[in-house]
Motif scaffolding. Structure first.
Motif, short mmCIF file in Angstrom:
data_model
loop_
_atom_site.label_atom_id
_atom_site.label_comp_id
_atom_site.label_asym_id
_atom_site.label_seq_id
_atom_site.Cartn_x
_atom_site.Cartn_y
_atom_site.Cartn_z
N GLY A 139 0.97 -1.07 0.06
CA GLY A 139 0.09 0.01 -0.18
C GLY A 139 0.81 1.13 -0.11
O GLY A 139 1.15 1.99 -1.00
N VAL A 169 2.51 2.35 -3.44
CA VAL A 169 1.99 3.74 -4.26
C VAL A 169 2.77 4.96 -4.25
O VAL A 169 2.88 5.64 -5.05
CB VAL A 169 0.56 4.00 -3.34
CG1 VAL A 169 1.10 4.80 -2.08
CG2 VAL A 169 -0.20 5.00 -4.22
N GLN A 170 3.78 4.98 -3.07
CA GLN A 170 4.72 6.18 -3.14
C GLN A 170 5.93 5.73 -4.16
O GLN A 170 5.95 6.49 -5.41
CB GLN A 170 5.69 5.87 -1.95
CG GLN A 170 4.77 6.37 -0.81
CD GLN A 170 4.68 7.96 -0.55
OE1 GLN A 170 5.44 8.65 -0.77
NE2 GLN A 170 3.64 8.17 0.10
N THR A 203 5.66 3.92 -7.26
CA THR A 203 4.88 3.78 -8.43
C THR A 203 4.61 5.21 -8.98
O THR A 203 4.50 5.50 -10.21
CB THR A 203 3.58 2.99 -8.66
OG1 THR A 203 2.80 3.27 -7.56
CG2 THR A 203 4.00 1.43 -8.41
N TYR A 204 4.11 6.08 -8.12
CA TYR A 204 3.63 7.25 -8.61
C TYR A 204 4.85 8.20 -8.92
O TYR A 204 5.01 8.86 -9.84
CB TYR A 204 2.85 8.03 -7.19
CG TYR A 204 2.66 9.61 -7.50
CD1 TYR A 204 1.76 9.99 -8.53
CD2 TYR A 204 3.21 10.54 -6.52
CE1 TYR A 204 1.70 11.24 -8.56
CE2 TYR A 204 3.02 11.80 -6.71
CZ TYR A 204 2.29 12.16 -7.86
OH TYR A 204 2.15 13.46 -8.13
N GLN A 250 -3.02 8.31 -11.76
CA GLN A 250 -3.21 7.84 -10.63
C GLN A 250 -4.62 7.84 -10.06
O GLN A 250 -5.24 7.22 -9.15
CB GLN A 250 -2.37 8.51 -9.38
CG GLN A 250 -2.46 7.80 -8.11
CD GLN A 250 -1.36 8.37 -7.09
OE1 GLN A 250 -1.52 9.60 -6.58
NE2 GLN A 250 -0.52 7.58 -6.53
N GLY A 284 -7.50 5.58 -9.96
CA GLY A 284 -7.70 4.48 -8.71
C GLY A 284 -9.17 4.47 -8.18
O GLY A 284 -9.63 3.44 -8.00
N SER A 327 0.17 2.89 -10.16
CA SER A 327 -0.11 3.73 -9.00
C SER A 327 -1.30 3.73 -8.79
O SER A 327 -2.04 4.02 -7.68
CB SER A 327 0.38 5.15 -9.30
OG SER A 327 -0.23 5.90 -10.37
N THR A 380 -2.26 0.34 -6.95
CA THR A 380 -1.82 0.60 -5.37
C THR A 380 -2.61 1.67 -4.68
O THR A 380 -2.71 1.33 -3.43
CB THR A 380 -0.47 0.86 -5.46
OG1 THR A 380 -0.21 2.06 -6.16
CG2 THR A 380 0.43 -0.22 -6.17
N LEU A 381 -3.28 2.62 -5.36
CA LEU A 381 -3.93 3.69 -4.54
C LEU A 381 -5.36 2.95 -4.14
O LEU A 381 -5.52 3.27 -3.03
CB LEU A 381 -4.06 4.69 -5.48
CG LEU A 381 -5.21 5.80 -4.85
CD1 LEU A 381 -4.51 6.60 -3.76
CD2 LEU A 381 -5.52 6.91 -5.94
N TYR A 410 -4.44 0.44 -1.23
CA TYR A 410 -3.85 1.67 -0.28
C TYR A 410 -5.39 2.25 0.45
O TYR A 410 -5.22 2.34 1.90
CB TYR A 410 -3.13 2.72 -0.52
CG TYR A 410 -2.75 3.82 0.37
CD1 TYR A 410 -1.76 3.93 1.13
CD2 TYR A 410 -3.68 5.05 0.42
CE1 TYR A 410 -1.56 4.90 2.10
CE2 TYR A 410 -3.31 6.24 1.30
CZ TYR A 410 -2.25 5.83 2.09
OH TYR A 410 -2.01 6.87 2.95
N THR A 411 -6.23 2.33 -0.37
CA THR A 411 -7.47 3.15 0.26
C THR A 411 -8.35 1.69 0.99
O THR A 411 -9.11 2.10 2.11
CB THR A 411 -8.37 3.68 -0.93
OG1 THR A 411 -7.39 4.70 -1.42
CG2 THR A 411 -9.62 4.17 -0.33
#
Length: 303
Positions: free
Chosen positions: A84, A88-89, A91-92, A108, A111, A167, A170-171, A174-175
């Protein structure tokens, strides 16, 4: 408009703008000062994680270590930190490195569409008409952004497209993944441990003491901005906005991030952005607004 509502709106928009600006500053560091992407991520996550846990410890001292006392929660936290927060960090910022802040940020923000699709599949319920329109807009926006409307070629490199779409994935993770943890523990503790663990893992990829790039006053200033104003301050502003005006309105206002990143990249870094890019950007921003409408419809029993 009541004072707390106005404050919530300003905090949400402010957080989104700061995130957009930090992405553009990252583009400057990667492309103008040859700063290593992995190094920036390691430092950003370590510093942010430590500061968040220290701040959380002032008010929630007894709760900081509580998350490690439950095996299931510890495993969930580890998965959140690696797949997460860290994912996300990386890939972004990798998408920014291979393209630009505007393109990476807009990609991104597909997402939320992935989240809507996942929620529909999880509930075994076909998305609403508004949600379907949002998904089509996201597909159209992404197509215009990465091809300029030309079916035969990509306007960005395959790596930029890969990291941009990853990204978004993964966002979404992450959410959705840490919902259980966030319902049980303080958000600053969950995010703080997630950042710190991710940063420690990434030390094996690029240790913070292996510094690359051209360092001058701009490099120092923009790096500090990304860590402080691009992470710590917008994080607290966003959480405060959620408390004041609710998660739905706050997430919709966060759509100011891709717009601010695009405007700053074009005006400051002279990033080429065609008409098709702007149309694609507004299509994807439109998906966020439509998904917000879709949520309202579901709450009111409209299909």
């Amino acid at each position: 408009m009541k004072n707390h509502v106005l404050k919530g709106f300003l905090l949400a928009i402010g957080a989104a703008i700061l995130w957009g600006v930090s992405g553009t500053f990252g583009q400057f560091l990667f492309q103008k000062r040859a700063v290593n992407v992995e190094w920036l991520i390691t430092v950003r996550m370590l510093v942010t994680g430590i500061v968040l846990l220290l701040l959380a410890g002032i008010h929630k001292k007894n709760e900081i270590w509580q998350i490690w006392r439950h095996r299931k929660d510890s495993l969930a936290l580890f998965l959140f930190s690696i797949f997460g927060v860290l994912a996300v960090q990386y890939t972004y910022f990798a998408a920014i490195n291979y393209s630009n802040a505007a393109t990476a940020t807009v990609l991104q923000y597909t997402g939320p569409v992935l989240i809507a699709i996942y929620m529909a599949l999880n509930k075994r319920k076909f998305p609403s008409k508004v949600a379907c329109l949002a998904i089509l807009l996201a597909i159209l926006g992404t197509f215009l952004l990465v091809t300029h409307g030309n079916f035969g070629s990509l306007s960005i490199s395959p790596l930029a497209l890969f990291f941009g779409l990853m990204s978004a994935v993964t966002l979404a993770f992450y959410t959705l993944q840490p919902i259980h943890l966030l319902n049980k523990y303080n958000a600053a503790i969950v995010i703080g441990w997630g950042m710190l663990l991710g940063g420690l893992v990434f030390c094996f990829v690029k240790p913070p003491w292996e510094v690359d790039g051209i360092w001058d006053i701009y490099t120092y200033s923009y790096t500090a901005f990304i860590v402080v104003f691009g992470t710590l301050i917008p994080f607290y502003a966003y959480l405060t906005a959620v408390k004041l005006i609710g998660g739905q309105k706050t997430s919709l206002l966060a759509s100011a991030e891709p717009l601010s990143a695009a405007l700053l990249a074009v005006l400051w870094l002279n990033t080429p952005f065609r008409e098709t890019d702007w149309i694609g950007t507004f299509c994807i921003i439109g998906t966020i607004l439509l998904l917000g409408i879709s949520k309202n419809e579901e709450r009111n029993g409209i299909s």
